[in-house]
Design an enzyme around this catalytic site. Structure first.
Site, mmCIF file in Angstrom:
data_model
loop_
_atom_site.group_PDB
_atom_site.id
_atom_site.type_symbol
_atom_site.label_atom_id
_atom_site.label_comp_id
_atom_site.label_asym_id
_atom_site.label_seq_id
_atom_site.Cartn_x
_atom_site.Cartn_y
_atom_site.Cartn_z
ATOM 1 N N MET A 11 -96.067 -28.202 -49.103
ATOM 2 C CA MET A 11 -96.125 -29.608 -48.727
ATOM 3 C C MET A 11 -95.202 -30.477 -49.565
ATOM 4 S SD MET A 11 -97.925 -30.059 -46.059
ATOM 5 C CE MET A 11 -98.281 -31.821 -46.091
ATOM 6 N N HIS A 45 -71.580 -51.562 -24.002
ATOM 7 C CA HIS A 45 -71.839 -51.117 -22.634
ATOM 8 C C HIS A 45 -71.175 -49.760 -22.402
ATOM 9 C CE1 HIS A 45 -72.256 -51.289 -18.251
ATOM 10 N NE2 HIS A 45 -70.982 -50.884 -18.191
#
Length: 459
Positions: A38, A445
């Site tokens: 961990m 865009h």
């Protein structure tokens, strides 16, 4: 007994950052982690990183091998191997950064309080050592909740979100108990890999905290992936069979019993703060009814010089809040002491389904209950050119604006790239900007961001 300026219990996101910060300020720091598996915390090992990596892999598997279970199963096994390699790499990097610092000592073992400034560490070979710290920080995270369902302890086919990701064999039939964020993410992921998924929810209302239009859109998207959803499903028992596992549940609306067979059962019924064995009362640390460590707005507990950060302090369980906990604590220790937990409201969140769902602020239902005068705008994802070019037209955008002030009250984005676009809305809300900023902003865009132009044009 060894003396330290700071003791950090748990090797999570906030804790590892705090350890480095304190050590760089010449503090002597001890980090205690009960499991070498961990290092780096929940996010790196069993949370955000492995799940999001596999969600991406499942999307690729679905595009390449849709309706070809054998090849999807092979792809899944390879994806698990790639995930394991990524997690090991990140875990080792976290360990190296901490281990190499001369002011940090890492202890592998289980911690428990002896008093408000003393912590006992029991190593894996049962050796004990006492550590004394001027400041102590609890960063132990959260653990999956196991519901009271008969037979889950004895079954070989019951998993949590942590243990299922260790399996390299793709379940042909996956039963999921719980339709919250974890349940929906895993349902989408495994359906993409080719599993037949059954999602069961105890409540009668799907996504109870979301607006009905958003919930219905999500429900339709899940069903298009072949995911079966059962509401009012109260699980009674499970038992292993020669072919897998059988779940018994009743329909709460009419008490009709049902039996569903699967190869695996995922328990996605939430997580709770991990405080087991910490002996908090010895340090005068109080917890709430859910077991979370009680903290004030500066993350100080009810005991002097003891702090809690990350999931163990309760509230929203987001890795990025653990990061902000680190900022609040360092501000309190070394800064102008003005940072507090209320500063970060509202906080966005994301559910990584396909498409993902991101939300910030209030829902329409919440705002109506609070008496706001509202303006509401909705935009189908299919109306955005970028969604068309990506062939990802499921979902919608929704925004709620205060009709009197023009400030954004809430926003839900259920569409491709929602985890990125929501940050633009969050930035506008945090800076108290008028909605017209997003309406008139020049976006690149084609992009999903430019959908905000049309979403806010309706007001």
């Amino acid at each position: 007994m060894k003396q330290y300026d700071a003791i950090i219990i748990g090797f999570g996101k906030g804790g590892k950052l705090l350890a480095a910060e304190l050590a760089n300020r010449n503090w002597k720091v001890a980090i205690i982690e009960r499991s070498p598996q961990m290092y780096g915390g929940t996010c790196v090992n069993v949370g955000c990183i492995p799940t999001k990596a596999l969600i991406y892999e499942s999307e690729q598997a679905e595009r390449l091998y849709r309706d070809d279970y054998d090849n999807q199963a092979k792809y899944y096994a390879l994806a698990i191997r790639r995930k394991n390699k990524l997690v090991s790499f990140l875990r080792d990097k976290n360990h190296e950064r901490i281990k190499e610092h001369p002011n940090i000592t890492l202890y592998d073992g289980t911690a428990s309080f002896v008093s408000d400034d003393t912590v006992k560490v029991v190593s894996h070979d049962k050796k004990e050592i006492l550590l004394k710290g001027k400041e102590v920080f609890i960063n132990t995270g959260a653990t999956p909740i196991l519901p009271a369902v008969k037979g889950i302890d004895a079954s070989k086919h019951v998993f949590t979100s942590e243990t299922l990701l260790q399996q390299s064999k793709l379940p042909g039939r996956l039963l999921i108990l719980g339709a919250g964020a974890i349940g929906m993410e895993f349902a989408t992921m495994y359906a993409g890999f080719g599993s037949k998924v059954m999602l069961l929810e105890t409540g009668s209302r799907f996504m109870p905290k979301a607006d009905r239009d958003i919930a219905e859109s999500m429900l339709e998207s899940l069903k298009r992936k072949g995911i079966e959803i059962r509401l009012n499903a109260y699980a009674l028992s499970v038992y292993d069979t020669a072919d897998g596992i059988t779940l018994t549940y009743t329909d709460n609306s009419d008490n009709t019993p049902y039996f569903w067979e699967g190869d695996a059962l995922l328990l996605a019924t939430g997580r709770r703060p991990m405080t087991d064995g910490l002996n908090l009362h010895a340090a005068g640390i109080r917890t709430d009814t859910r077991g979370a460590v009680i903290v004030n707005e500066h993350l100080q507990t009810t005991a002097p010089h003891i702090w809690a950060m990350g999931d163990v302090r309760g509230g929203a369980l987001y890795d990025y809040l653990s990061l902000d906990d680190f900022r609040i604590i360092t501000n309190r220790l070394f800064g102008n002491k003005k940072r507090k937990t209320d500063d970060r409201i509202p906080v966005p969140y994301v559910i990584f389904t396909d498409p993902p769902l991101a939300h910030i602020g209030m829902t329409e239902e919440e705002a109506v209950k609070r008496g706001y005068s509202l303006q509401v705008s909705r935009l189908p994802a299919a109306a955005i050119p970028r969604a068309r070019t990506l062939q990802q037209i499921d979902g919608m955008m929704k925004a709620i604006v205060n009709a009197h002030t023009g400030r954004i009250i809430g926003c839900t984005l259920f569409c491709i790239d929602a985890p990125e676009v929501i940050n633009l809305v969050s930035l506008a809300m945090k800076n108290d900007l008028h909605y017209s900023i997003l309406r008139d902003f020049i976006f690149t865009h084609p992009s999903m961001s430019e959908g905000l132009n049309d979403l806010f044009k309706a007001f």
